[in-house]
Design a protein around this motif. Structure first.
Motif, PDB file in Angstrom:
ATOM      1  N   ILE A 114      21.276  16.789 -40.191  1.00  6.19           N
ATOM      2  CA  ILE A 114      20.950  16.560 -38.904  1.00  6.19           C
ATOM      3  C   ILE A 114      22.129  16.595 -37.883  1.00  6.19           C
ATOM      4  O   ILE A 114      22.141  17.193 -36.776  1.00  6.19           O
ATOM      5  CB  ILE A 114      20.175  15.179 -38.667  1.00  6.19           C
ATOM      6  N   PRO A 115      23.246  16.273 -38.091  1.00  8.82           N
ATOM      7  CA  PRO A 115      24.322  16.317 -37.198  1.00  8.82           C
ATOM      8  C   PRO A 115      24.681  17.590 -36.828  1.00  8.82           C
ATOM      9  O   PRO A 115      24.750  17.856 -35.731  1.00  8.82           O
ATOM     10  CB  PRO A 115      25.705  15.542 -37.802  1.00  8.82           C
ATOM     11  N   ALA A 116      24.612  18.572 -37.595  1.00  9.84           N
ATOM     12  CA  ALA A 116      25.107  19.781 -37.560  1.00  9.84           C
ATOM     13  C   ALA A 116      24.066  20.475 -36.545  1.00  9.84           C
ATOM     14  O   ALA A 116      24.148  21.206 -35.734  1.00  9.84           O
ATOM     15  CB  ALA A 116      25.240  20.563 -38.862  1.00  9.84           C
ATOM     16  N   VAL A 117      22.614  20.416 -36.912  1.00  8.56           N
ATOM     17  CA  VAL A 117      21.657  20.679 -36.173  1.00  8.56           C
ATOM     18  C   VAL A 117      21.706  20.163 -34.526  1.00  8.56           C
ATOM     19  O   VAL A 117      21.793  20.814 -33.785  1.00  8.56           O
ATOM     20  CB  VAL A 117      20.296  20.223 -36.645  1.00  8.56           C
ATOM     21  N   ALA A 118      21.802  18.960 -34.659  1.00  5.38           N
ATOM     22  CA  ALA A 118      22.404  18.446 -33.284  1.00  5.38           C
ATOM     23  C   ALA A 118      23.313  19.235 -32.335  1.00  5.38           C
ATOM     24  O   ALA A 118      22.971  19.330 -31.141  1.00  5.38           O
ATOM     25  CB  ALA A 118      22.558  16.936 -33.290  1.00  5.38           C
ATOM     26  N   LEU A 119      24.472  19.265 -33.115  1.00  3.38           N
ATOM     27  CA  LEU A 119      25.698  19.919 -32.348  1.00  3.38           C
ATOM     28  C   LEU A 119      25.290  21.064 -32.010  1.00  3.38           C
ATOM     29  O   LEU A 119      25.587  21.738 -30.767  1.00  3.38           O
ATOM     30  CB  LEU A 119      26.954  19.631 -33.173  1.00  3.38           C
ATOM     31  N   ALA A 120      24.697  21.848 -32.872  1.00 10.11           N
ATOM     32  CA  ALA A 120      24.388  23.411 -32.789  1.00 10.11           C
ATOM     33  C   ALA A 120      23.386  23.450 -31.709  1.00 10.11           C
ATOM     34  O   ALA A 120      23.648  24.503 -30.747  1.00 10.11           O
ATOM     35  CB  ALA A 120      23.857  23.960 -33.964  1.00 10.11           C
ATOM     36  N   ALA A 121      22.455  22.643 -31.509  1.00  5.15           N
ATOM     37  CA  ALA A 121      21.467  22.719 -30.530  1.00  5.15           C
ATOM     38  C   ALA A 121      22.033  22.049 -29.193  1.00  5.15           C
ATOM     39  O   ALA A 121      21.592  22.809 -28.187  1.00  5.15           O
ATOM     40  CB  ALA A 121      20.052  21.573 -30.723  1.00  5.15           C
TER      41      ALA A 121
END
Lengths: 227, 194
Positions: free
Chosen positions: A143-150
């Motif tokens: 989730i943190p990686a998804v959020a940052l990438a988004a």
């Protein structure tokens, strides 16, 4: 010099002039995707170090750390592809998109089969519970990686936000699974290709939905202000 | 170097100056980029005034996206991609609320038969124009055109209860604007909700 007859309408010119502050051009997508490298490294080592390693001796260095490092690298490349997709005029063609979405799946399948042949560890029982733990662990850590990438994708101007978000989420999911697969002791393909693969695919869906939603809301606000 | 390649180099340099905040660069980009953008939009939209509108919106969106431009790339794909996006965005908005952009002056405003004098019609029209647009739209769609609140909610992108609230508040405000002796809002047509 510009002929005055070719000037933009007064309303448009004044709107542009009002907000004509200098802007810094975005750096290339690959450079921007490096912002996720620290998260990728944490994802790679956190699960196996905090919990425990699987049978590293049997699996060998290339199939353990090597395959996971490859997953991190492909994940970063997918996020870079998502950031490129978010730049107008640089969208991927349908053929390229098919390749981008298929490559991580092919990688996961190949690594799974190779691991199973090198060290076959079947699930003795409780496969729903263990599958749930692997899926949840992989998904939550993504989730943190998804959020940052988004966020990085939304800082550009994605004209197909669901595609950009989906690619970003897929990359993040792949990075999260890179570490989780080192912790999981079971190499049975039925387990890996359901629980672990879902842990890669669900972040992609999450990224697509979240990015599209945020972008759509921003567009609605823009459109209603211009009507 | 061909004329096209020279034009491309020139546009790249202009875009860098535009990113640096130079209005003259925007003017020249506008002059050079408008014809292909208009051609692209005209191949999708027949109405010339709508093409103008979309072309302007394209430049506004290009302004918002100017930080995404990389001088290593040509500018025209970015402009056309944004024009296409603007066109699709407007199509989506139109399909979501096809009546929302219709000017109120063109809406048929029904008035009860016993209030059909010119003065009364003008009074109703003025009162309707004085309403907030969202309330006016909900009121007219429901009471005049007979749309159900579910349909109104879908068109406005809001909840059904919010559509009801807008319509009823619109009626209340209209009554207040018209005073106690003013003509009433026409009775609502029967809908599938009834």
């Amino acid at each position: 010099m510009t002929d005055s007859s070719h000037l933009a309408p007064a309303g448009l010119r004044s709107a542009i002039a009002r907000y004509l502050s200098p802007v810094r051009a975005l750096r290339p997508p690959l450079v921007r995707s490096m912002a996720l490298l620290p998260i990728g490294l944490v994802l790679l080592v956190a699960a196996p170090v905090v919990f425990s390693f699987r049978d590293l001796e049997t699996l060998g260095w290339p199939l353990a750390w090597g395959a996971s490092a490859l997953q991190i690298a492909i994940g970063m490349l997918l996020i870079a592809a998502a950031l490129r997709e978010a730049v107008p005029g640089r969208a991927w063609s349908p053929v390229a998109l098919t390749g981008l979405f298929a490559s991580p799946l092919a990688l996961v399948i190949a690594v799974t089969l190779a691991s199973w042949s090198a060290s076959p560890v079947a699930l003795p029982r409780l496969w729903w519970t263990i599958g749930g733990i692997c899926f949840a662990g992989s998904f939550i850590s993504a989730i943190p990686a998804v959020a940052l990438a988004a966020v990085l994708a939304l800082r550009a101007y994605p004209t197909r936000p669901a595609v950009a978000g989906g690619l970003a989420g897929l990359g993040a999911g792949l990075m999260a699974d890179a570490g989780w697969r080192l912790f999981c002791h079971y190499s049975e393909p039925a387990h890996v290709l359901t629980a672990h693969l879902a842990g890669v695919l669900v972040p992609a869906v999450l990224g697509a939905l979240a990015t599209a939603r945020v972008r759509r809301n921003a567009e609605r606000r823009t459109l209603s202000s211009s009507l | 170097m061909s004329a096209r390649a020279e034009d491309d180099v020139r546009l790249r340099a202009l875009m860098v100056r535009y990113q640096a905040g130079e209005m003259a660069a925007f003017d020249e980009i506008y002059a050079r980029v408008t014809p292909p953008v208009r051609r692209f939009l005209a191949s999708r939209v027949r109405d010339a005034s709508r093409v103008d509108d979309l072309a302007q919106e394209t430049f506004l969106q290009m302004h918002r996206a100017r930080h995404t431009y990389d001088p290593a790339d040509p500018l025209m794909p970015l402009a056309i991609a944004i024009a296409r996006h603007v066109w699709l965005m407007r199509l989506r908005a139109d399909s979501r609320r096809p009546l929302a952009v219709e000017p109120i002056e063109e809406l048929p405003i029904g008035v009860r038969a016993d209030a059909e004098s010119y003065a009364d019609r003008e009074q109703v029209r003025d009162a309707l124009l004085a309403l907030p647009p969202a309330r006016r739209r909900a009121l007219l769609w429901h009471h005049h055109w007979g749309l159900s609140f579910r349909e109104i909610a879908a068109r406005m992108g809001i909840r059904e209860t919010a559509a009801k609230l807008r319509s009823s508040r619109g009626v209340a405000q209209l009554r207040s604007l018209l005073g106690n002796d003013g003509p009433d809002v026409p009775p609502r047509r029967k809908t599938s909700d009834d």
